[in-house]
Design a protein around this motif. Structure first.
Motif: not given
Length: 362
Positions: A14-23, A129-141
């Motif tokens: 999720a972190f990688g996808i978030g970075v590639t979408e918004f960077a 919480s599990a879904v939120a933990e996955m999406f946390m990668g998007l937040t950190i991105a």
């Protein structure tokens, strides 16, 4: 809380996808100058990605329904990696545009299938919480990854950012292979079953709520951790409180945006409330489509993008009409309030429907 390595791997993806979408948003001038393109043309790199997410989510989900879940997620991370490698070596605008579209095709399916997998890795009472933990990668991105990629692109060349994101894709593939169990494809994973789910009123209502709720997300920050446990107890109650808080914050922002101190506090609260909407909205769709959740979950990612597009258009319309920036915030508050009203009406109608059988037997 015991560290769940499978969730961590999904969060890395999720972190990688978030970075590639918004960077690329922060690199548009650099990319445009290097590829001899205009800023509006470079902006299409963002729009094309968003369109690819909306179209790719159902397409990838429907055509991969019989693929084991771990293998599918690794394959989607592979598409992500190849797309970013092509972006890194692009020497023309059109090649970069094609690479962006290719990369986007993994986005909705990865988050959609990943959300279902994340929920399956924990006890039923911890699924939100599990879904939120996955999406946390998007937040950190958004908070860390995007600024870092923008800095690297400006100082080391924009292609450096895509090389780094491609490396994240490789890391995601390895992590998924090492930490996730085999995870066979769902037995009821026929394309028609998934499509029929999208005709149900509760599923359509949950998707519509995602569009409305995400329309109010003008800013995305982190600091979601303190409220993750509340979503496990009641998804709808979390949405009610969050949408109400978001409306109040945006109204206050409209009134106080000329004051630096209160504005800083409100922006912090704004980011908290905005991103707090994401996990419960995703879980709500998954519950509404519990017997065939993969397509609905993936389409919901497209709904987020549609909501973001609507929100941006709404704010732009307010500014173009000369109504002023405070009215932009009030428009967001109104959108959030509409989502809150829709949620309350939906909850009340479901409550009445549940009471009818009892009344008949009385």
């Amino acid at each position: 809380m015991k560290l769940n390595l499978g969730l961590l791997s999904l969060a890395i993806g999720a972190f990688g996808i978030g970075v590639t979408e918004f960077a690329p948003m922060g690199l548009l001038p650099v990319i445009a100058e290097d590829l001899n393109a205009s800023i509006p043309a470079a902006g299409l790199l963002i729009s094309a990605y968003a369109l690819g997410v909306v179209l790719g989510a159902p397409l990838m989900t429907l055509t991969t329904g019989r693929v084991p879940r771990r293998a599918l997620l690794i394959g989607l991370a592979g598409i992500f990696t190849v797309g970013n490698l092509l972006a890194a070596i692009s020497d023309t605008y059109w090649m970069l545009l094609a690479a962006r579209v290719l990369t986007s095709f993994n986005h909705g399916a990865f988050f959609g299938v990943g959300s279902v997998v994340a929920a399956s890795l924990v006890a039923p009472e911890r699924r939100a919480s599990a879904v939120a933990e996955m999406f946390m990668g998007l937040t950190i991105a958004n908070v860390v990854g995007v600024p870092l990629a923008t800095w690297a692109g400006e100082h080391l060349g924009w292609r450096t950012s895509f090389w780094g994101i491609a490396a994240l894709g490789v890391a995601t593939m390895v992590a998924l292979r090492l930490t996730l169990p085999p995870l066979p494809a769902p037995h009821s994973g026929s394309a028609m079953a998934e499509l029929r789910v999208l005709t149900r009123g509760p599923v359509l209502g949950a998707l519509a709520l995602t569009v409305i709720g995400s329309s109010a997300m003008f800013t995305v920050f982190t600091y979601i951790a303190p409220i993750l446990r509340f979503a496990d107890r009641s998804v709808d109650r979390t949405l009610v409180i969050t949408l109400a808080a978001l409306s109040a914050i945006l109204v206050a922002f409209a009134a106080l945006m000329s004051h630096a101190g209160p504005t800083a506090v409100l922006i912090f609260l704004w980011g908290l409330a905005s991103f707090a909407l994401v996990p419960p909205l995703q879980v709500r769709v998954m519950r509404a489509a519990a017997d065939a959740p993969n397509l609905a979950s993936a389409v919901n990612i497209g709904a987020f993008n549609l909501g973001n597009a609507f929100g941006a258009a709404l704010g732009g319309g307010v500014i173009a009409a000369g109504l002023g920036y405070p009215l932009v915030s009030l428009a967001g508050a109104a959108t959030s309030a509409i989502g809150l009203i829709a949620l309350l009406i939906n909850g009340r109608s479901h409550g009445s429907a549940r009471k009818l059988p009892q009344e008949r037997t009385a």
